[in-house]
Enzyme design. Structure first.
Site: not given
Length: 328
Positions: A151, A127, A129, A8
């Site tokens: 995700y 994350s 999230e 990434g």
């Protein structure tokens, strides 16, 4: 000279992390998917010191090849399909790349390292999230995970797989549970950059309004350039562990709009912002705020850039960019 491999690498965090590691004297290798990757030119222009390798988190053989070439002391897995809204449109691909991709890389490192499993230190980009339907405020390393998007679910899989490899094989593996972190390098599909870009264009007369979803959603926003320092610090510890990386403050989308519009001299933005149902999530994450006490204490890390400074930095960047594009 230490050697690092970053997946990434063309993303926001990859660019900042590459700059940080190069400044510390590392030899930095970046894994890029596909030879015609559209972001490759940006990487070569922004951080020319990175040595580019081609590979794919879904292709174990390419990961092993990259490890054999880079021979890294540290591997930072920042690669993922990271746009939450897209994860509902393509949950399967998100699960494969963001979830199974972590397993592929962990297993590739285990095979590459052989009996000397601790010779490669691993960082997983977890994350906030993962907290989703939050079960505790603020959220800390021990808070129950309750993801509310494909995700988030994929990130939970990668997070627990990292813990599993640490506990099963003794791998030096750490997860950074990073809360929202932004910068002028953030993709325009993310709400902070969408706002800063639109505010710049509206102030220059290039755009009439902006359409957004839930204006009351609250996030813990920090500067990506600060957060990559925490990643590096995790891999300098004697043992791998999990750390919440956050500011400990929360701000709503409305506050983001207040600061951004005020910076260009617009105090009342109510007629310039439209709410569009298309940008509402099927399952909203209303409030995220992290408790970074462990990172403060054990890593000696603290964020340097505050919320308002971050928003102004992004608006200034987009003002300059939009002026240049429009020839103003």
């Amino acid at each position: 000279m230490k050697r690092a491999l970053i997946t990434g690498v063309t993303g926001q965090d990859g660019l900042y992390l590459s700059e940080l590691l190069l400044s510390k004297g590392y030899e930095v290798y970046g894994l890029v998917r596909g030879q015609n990757n559209p972001k490759l030119a940006l990487l070569e222009q922004t951080v020319p010191g990175v040595k580019v390798l081609t590979g794919d988190l879904m292709d174990m053989s390419s990961l092993l090849r990259a490890l054999n070439v880079a021979q890294p002391d540290e591997v930072y897995n920042l690669g993922a399909i990271s746009f939450v809204a897209y994860s509902w449109e393509n949950a399967h691909l998100t699960s494969d790349v963001t979830g199974k991709g972590v397993l592929n890389l962990l297993e590739a490192i285990r095979l590459y390292a052989g009996d000397d499993i601790r010779k490669v230190r691993f960082y997983q980009a977890s994350s906030s999230e993962m907290f989703g339907k939050v079960q505790e405020v603020p959220q800390r390393e021990s808070t129950l995970l309750w993801p509310r998007s494909p995700y988030g679910v994929a990130k939970v899989y990668g997070h627990y797989m990292t813990i599993n490899y640490r506990e099963s094989y003794g791998m030096h593996a750490s997860s950074g549970i990073l809360f929202n972190h932004e910068s002028p390098r953030r993709g325009p599909e993310f709400v902070t950059r969408k706002v800063s870009q639109a505010v710049a264009r509206i102030s220059l007369g290039l755009q009439e309004n902006i359409s957004l979803g839930n204006l009351d959603a609250k996030r813990d926003w920090g500067f990506a350039g600060d957060y990559v320092e925490a990643m590096w610090r995790m891999l300098q510890q004697e043992e791998g562990d999990d750390y919440v990386v956050a500011t400990g403050e929360t701000h709503s989308i409305r506050e983001l709009l207040d600061v951004a519009f005020a910076h260009v001299g617009i105090e009342d933005w109510s007629s310039l912002v439209l709410q569009d149902p298309r940008f509402m999530r099927p399952a909203e994450v209303e409030l995220l705020i992290g408790d970074p006490a462990k990172a403060f204490d054990k890593l000696g890390w603290k964020p340097q850039v505050g919320f308002e400074q971050l928003v102004r930095m992004m608006v200034d960047n987009d003002l300059a960019e939009q002026r240049a594009l429009a020839g103003l």
